[in-house]
Design an enzyme around this catalytic site. Structure first.
Site, PDB file in Angstrom:
ATOM      1  NE  ARG A  40      -4.192   1.783   2.182  1.00  0.00           N
ATOM      2  CZ  ARG A  40      -4.420   2.744   3.069  1.00  0.00           C
ATOM      3  NH1 ARG A  40      -3.589   2.876   4.111  1.00  0.00           N
ATOM      4  NH2 ARG A  40      -5.442   3.565   2.943  1.00  0.00           N
ATOM      5  CB  ILE A  66      -5.793   5.874  -0.921  1.00  0.00           C
ATOM      6  CG1 ILE A  66      -5.652   4.343  -0.985  1.00  0.00           C
ATOM      7  CG2 ILE A  66      -5.080   6.447   0.294  1.00  0.00           C
ATOM      8  CD1 ILE A  66      -4.206   3.860  -1.120  1.00  0.00           C
ATOM      9  CB  SER A  67     -10.963   3.414   0.304  1.00  0.00           C
ATOM     10  OG  SER A  67     -11.839   4.113  -0.544  1.00  0.00           O
ATOM     11  CD  GLN A  68     -11.354   2.544   7.773  1.00  0.00           C
ATOM     12  OE1 GLN A  68     -12.319   3.264   7.528  1.00  0.00           O
ATOM     13  NE2 GLN A  68     -11.232   1.901   8.920  1.00  0.00           N
TER      14      GLN A  68
END
Length: 218
Positions: A40, A66-68
């Site tokens: 990530r 950027i999503s959790q």
């Protein structure tokens, strides 16, 4: 050129992240394995690398995030991805969600509204071995030229469920979409039982950036 390095420390941080997500209720081992496999920190500016394995969303520019990781895992688990599924992703963003779907061996078509994000992610994902089909446009209308789809996932909050997306879904297909206001949305899972019947399930509250376009927040 940016050097991409995945160290033992990064891999250890990923394992810890997967443990956090598992404790929050994600059970699908294939989804957890995909999260564990994707560096990530590659999706972050170097100044933010120390935050890459926190279970939080972070800004990526153009008003997007950027999503959790938990949210990515939750949506992906609801999608019930099978090998070879043809999946439409609405909102490419950083490309992290598309990478998870790719590792689950889906055929991914991803559409992005913001030109700068589209150009950036279209160049970036192939560098880390992620091969998906990229499109620039209004994802709230879906991508009719490539329909129908086995699954559709929307990674931005919608005011309503766009009818165009249901039309582009195969019978027995699944649409996962957050629906609500600009601050908070319910996660919705819609299974297309037939051309006239939709099974609708509602899950926890989430907070996504707004879905832009004619079927979203204009």
């Amino acid at each position: 050129m940016l050097k991409l390095e995945d160290s033992y420390r990064h891999k250890g941080q990923r394992r810890e992240l997967v443990n956090v997500i598992r404790k929050k209720g994600i059970k699908n081992e294939a989804v957890l394995n995909a999260i564990n496999a994707i560096p990530r920190h590659f999706f972050f500016d170097s100044a933010l690398h120390s935050h890459a394995y926190e279970d939080k969303a972070f800004p990526i520019g153009e008003g997007q995030t950027i999503s959790q990781p938990y949210t990515v895992a939750f949506q992906t688990e609801l999608l019930e991805v099978n090998k070879g599924d043809k999946i439409l992703e609405i909102g490419t963003g950083s490309g992290y969600q598309a990478a998870v779907l790719y590792l689950l061996e889906a055929q991914v078509h991803t559409i992005e509204f913001q030109p700068k994000l589209y150009e950036r992610t279209k160049k970036f994902l192939p560098r880390i071995g992620v091969k998906v089909k990229f499109y620039l446009g209004d994802g709230s209308k879906g991508l009719p030229q490539k329909a129908p789809y086995d699954k559709i996932i929307v990674t931005a909050g919608a005011p309503v469920i766009p009818n165009d997306l249901l039309k582009q879904l195969k019978v027995n297909g699944i649409l996962v979409i957050p629906v609500g206001n600009r601050v908070s949305q319910k996660m919705m899972k819609l299974t297309k039982i037939s051309e006239t019947k939709i099974l609708q399930e509602e899950y926890d509250n989430f907070a996504f950036v707004p879905l832009l376009g004619t079927g979203g927040w204009r």
